[in-house]
Design an enzyme around this catalytic site. Structure first.
Site, mmCIF file in Angstrom:
data_model
loop_
_atom_site.group_PDB
_atom_site.id
_atom_site.type_symbol
_atom_site.label_atom_id
_atom_site.label_comp_id
_atom_site.label_asym_id
_atom_site.label_seq_id
_atom_site.Cartn_x
_atom_site.Cartn_y
_atom_site.Cartn_z
ATOM 1 N N ILE A 1 0.838 -1.209 0.000
ATOM 2 C CA ILE A 1 0.000 0.000 0.000
ATOM 3 C C ILE A 1 0.871 1.257 0.000
ATOM 4 O O ILE A 1 0.645 2.189 -0.783
ATOM 5 C CB ILE A 1 -0.987 -0.011 1.201
ATOM 6 N N SER B 1 3.847 1.528 -1.160
ATOM 7 C CA SER B 1 4.488 1.642 -2.478
ATOM 8 C C SER B 1 3.526 2.254 -3.481
ATOM 9 O O SER B 1 3.924 3.116 -4.282
ATOM 10 C CB SER B 1 4.936 0.265 -2.974
ATOM 11 N N TYR C 1 12.117 5.134 2.860
ATOM 12 C CA TYR C 1 11.892 5.955 1.660
ATOM 13 C C TYR C 1 12.973 5.889 0.580
ATOM 14 O O TYR C 1 12.749 6.370 -0.532
ATOM 15 C CB TYR C 1 11.680 7.423 2.077
ATOM 16 N N PHE D 1 7.675 18.328 10.061
ATOM 17 C CA PHE D 1 6.311 18.604 9.609
ATOM 18 C C PHE D 1 5.572 17.325 9.287
ATOM 19 O O PHE D 1 6.178 16.286 9.175
ATOM 20 C CB PHE D 1 6.316 19.544 8.379
HETATM 21 C C1 LIG Z 1 5.914 2.551 7.037
HETATM 22 C C2 LIG Z 1 4.563 2.067 6.506
HETATM 23 C C3 LIG Z 1 3.792 3.265 5.954
HETATM 24 C C4 LIG Z 1 4.838 1.053 5.390
HETATM 25 O O1 LIG Z 1 3.606 0.710 4.764
HETATM 26 P P1 LIG Z 1 3.398 -0.690 4.006
HETATM 27 O O2 LIG Z 1 2.161 -0.561 3.210
HETATM 28 O O3 LIG Z 1 3.535 -1.773 4.965
HETATM 29 O O4 LIG Z 1 4.683 -0.696 3.028
HETATM 30 P P2 LIG Z 1 4.813 -1.580 1.697
HETATM 31 O O5 LIG Z 1 4.115 -2.882 1.862
HETATM 32 O O6 LIG Z 1 4.443 -0.778 0.503
HETATM 33 O O7 LIG Z 1 6.383 -1.798 1.710
HETATM 34 C C5 LIG Z 1 7.218 -1.527 0.619
HETATM 35 C C6 LIG Z 1 8.604 -1.980 0.957
HETATM 36 O O8 LIG Z 1 9.096 -1.189 2.056
HETATM 37 C C7 LIG Z 1 9.528 -2.032 3.108
HETATM 38 N N1 LIG Z 1 9.171 -1.364 4.363
HETATM 39 C C8 LIG Z 1 7.955 -0.968 4.751
HETATM 40 N N2 LIG Z 1 8.020 -0.356 5.957
HETATM 41 C C9 LIG Z 1 9.315 -0.393 6.324
HETATM 42 C C10 LIG Z 1 9.998 0.072 7.466
HETATM 43 N N3 LIG Z 1 9.353 0.677 8.508
HETATM 44 N N4 LIG Z 1 11.347 -0.097 7.518
HETATM 45 C C11 LIG Z 1 11.991 -0.704 6.497
HETATM 46 N N5 LIG Z 1 11.375 -1.172 5.374
HETATM 47 C C12 LIG Z 1 10.048 -1.009 5.300
HETATM 48 C C13 LIG Z 1 8.733 -3.302 2.908
HETATM 49 O O9 LIG Z 1 9.361 -4.404 3.504
HETATM 50 C C14 LIG Z 1 8.703 -3.419 1.403
HETATM 51 O O10 LIG Z 1 9.954 -3.915 0.954
HETATM 52 P P3 LIG Z 1 10.082 -4.769 -0.396
HETATM 53 O O11 LIG Z 1 9.573 -3.883 -1.494
HETATM 54 O O12 LIG Z 1 11.547 -5.053 -0.471
HETATM 55 O O13 LIG Z 1 9.220 -5.949 -0.175
HETATM 56 C C15 LIG Z 1 3.719 1.370 7.607
HETATM 57 O O14 LIG Z 1 4.486 0.323 8.125
HETATM 58 C C16 LIG Z 1 3.300 2.286 8.735
HETATM 59 O O15 LIG Z 1 2.217 2.873 8.679
HETATM 60 N N6 LIG Z 1 4.151 2.408 9.785
HETATM 61 C C17 LIG Z 1 3.851 3.218 10.954
HETATM 62 C C18 LIG Z 1 3.713 4.701 10.618
HETATM 63 C C19 LIG Z 1 4.942 5.263 9.951
HETATM 64 O O16 LIG Z 1 6.067 5.016 10.347
HETATM 65 N N7 LIG Z 1 4.715 6.063 8.899
HETATM 66 C C20 LIG Z 1 5.770 6.740 8.180
HETATM 67 C C21 LIG Z 1 5.815 8.157 8.673
HETATM 68 S S1 LIG Z 1 7.208 9.027 7.995
#
Ligand SMILES: CC(C)(COP(=O)(O)OP(=O)(O)OC[C@H]1O[C@@H](n2cnc3c(N)ncnc32)[C@H](O)[C@@H]1OP(=O)(O)O)[C@@H](O)C(=O)NCCC(=O)NCCS
Length: 405
Positions: free
Chosen positions: A92, A94, A119, A405
């Site tokens: 999601i 991604s 990121y 921010f």
């Molecule tokens: C970070 C977050 C948004 C990731 O969302 P997600 O939908 O699980 O991410 P995706 O499934 O699209 O992941 C894409 C890739 O990123 C990696 N990834 C996702 N979150 C990660 C993290 N916290 N650290 C390292 N890698 C991460 C996944 O393993 C995946 O890797 P791949 O492409 O090699 O398989 C989610 O875990 C979240 O809401 N976390 C808590 C809130 C947060 O930290 N938000 C960011 C604020 S800056």
């Protein structure tokens, strides 16, 4: 699990409260949206992932400007990125990032990352470092100030947006990495709900007035009562400090480092070239720690390279690769100096090649192309092109972002 479980769509104004609620839950904090938050919401710049009638993912961009070397330019300020815990690691984020980056009208996007691993895969790179302080006030030994007719005053919060805004704008002309604030964004910055103070006092706003009576610096800070076995040990938190001249800088810091009853001072947003150590006799007692700060992602390489200025003359062909944004792939002929810049597509032989990540990391002038060449992430094809381009991309004032921010 497949992507067809959810769909992405832009938000509407009505989505605001549940958008905020999902993001807050994903970060594990409590949030009560205010009218000001609703006013600041730009629904057309907010993306939702929806599974049936359930919101499962959020990401938004705020329209703000950012100082870059030699200019202040529009930059998509990306924030509120969150995915519901039950829907993580299914792509999601991604999908949200790919769509958002392809749609932003600005030539660059910036964000603060909750975790460093998230990121980079989308072409973002840390472009500024920060320094945090945990000052031992009993040991740091601030140098005395020689008071003239200048003075420190407290400013009532209702006067603050109008009085502080010109100083922030001037800081933007001096240092890359500083985000601009609209009048509404100032009101948001100065919002001070008692339930979010964590036991600290209300925010105090200090200003420095120079000898002619003009404001040339300010600090936002709070205190916290603390009493140890050895007596008073209050804690001071400095949230933001902007000083346009050395006298203002010294006077504001001297005031904050010498508050009665205080034993500790925390400041999370010092620049890498912060000069505070020159104003104290024991810099070790500042307890400095390197932190990651602003991440940058160029979304339109040609436009972004034209928008900034260069510390020394540069005339180079760079070959750029970008997995996400097709238009960024190719060769660009860049010429520039401290006054002008042009950047056009070309078929000429490249002098350097690199990916959009390295270009984003070095865009604010705080990181070096040579650093990335040392690990093979920048390749030099024309001998001598690397040092000249490295020097041109760097900037005398180190980039620093002064707010999360
Ligand atoms: C970070 C977050 C948004 C990731 O969302 P997600 O939908 O699980 O991410 P995706 O499934 O699209 O992941 C894409 C890739 O990123 C990696 N990834 C996702 N979150 C990660 C993290 N916290 N650290 C390292 N890698 C991460 C996944 O393993 C995946 O890797 P791949 O492409 O090699 O398989 C989610 O875990 C979240 O809401 N976390 C808590 C809130 C947060 O930290 N938000 C960011 C604020 S800056």
């Amino acid at each position: 699990m497949v992507n067809s479980e959810y769909v992405l769509r832009p938000a509407t104004a009505d989505d605001h409260d549940r958008f905020v609620s999902l993001f807050a839950t994903s970060m594990m904090f409590e949030s009560t949206p205010t009218d000001l938050d609703r006013e600041l919401f730009e629904p057309e710049r907010a993306l939702l992932a929806v599974d049936g009638d359930k919101l499962v993912g959020t990401a938004k961009a705020m329209s703000r400007d950012l100082s870059v070397p030699g200019a202040v330019v529009p930059a998509a300020h990306v924030t509120a990125v969150g995915v519901r815990a039950t829907h993580r690691r299914r792509g999601i984020l991604s999908s949200l990032m790919s769509r958002q980056l392809r749609e932003v009208p600005e030539a660059l996007a910036v964000l603060w990352a909750s975790e460093p691993g998230i990121y980079g895969r989308f072409g973002y790179a840390p472009a500024a470092w920060g320094v945090s302080y945990e000052v031992d006030l009993r040991k740091v030994g601030p140098h005395p100030v020689h008071r003239g007719a200048d003075r420190i005053e407290e400013l009532p919060v209702e006067d603050a947006p109008a009085q502080l805004a010109p100083m922030l704008r001037e800081l933007q002309t001096k240092r890359p990495g500083v985000s601009g604030r609209s009048e509404q964004a100032w009101r948001k910055r100065l919002q001070d709900e008692p339930e979010s103070r964590g036991g600290k006092t209300a925010r105090l706003i200090l200003v420095h007035r120079d000898q002619a009576g003009s404001l040339d610096g300010y600090a936002l800070w709070r205190g916290k009562l603390s009493w140890g076995s050895g007596g008073p040990a209050n804690e001071v938190t400095v949230e933001e400090l902007v000083a346009l001249h050395p006298t203002a800088y010294h006077a504001l810091w001297h005031h904050l480092l010498t508050l009665d009853l205080a034993a500790k001072l925390e400041f999370g947003h010092a620049a890498l070239d912060e000069p505070l150590q020159q104003f104290v006799s024991n810099p070790v007692a500042l307890n400095r720690r390197l932190t990651e700060s602003l991440w940058v992602r160029l979304t339109d390489v040609r436009r972004a390279l034209t928008q900034r200025r260069y510390a020394s003359p540069v005339d180079v062909v760079v070959e750029v690769s970008d997995d996400l944004i097709d238009d960024n792939n190719g060769r660009f002929h860049l010429t520039g100096d401290t006054e002008h810049a042009t950047c056009e597509r070309t078929e000429s032989t490249p002098d350097l090649s690199l990916s959009v990540g390295e270009l984003s990391a070095t865009y604010l002038g705080g990181r070096s192309l040579a650093e990335f060449a040392a690990t093979g992430r920048v390749s030099e094809h024309t001998p001598g092109a690397l040092p000249v381009t490295t020097a041109a991309f760097q900037w005398p004032a180190v980039p620093a972002s002064i707010e999360i921010f």
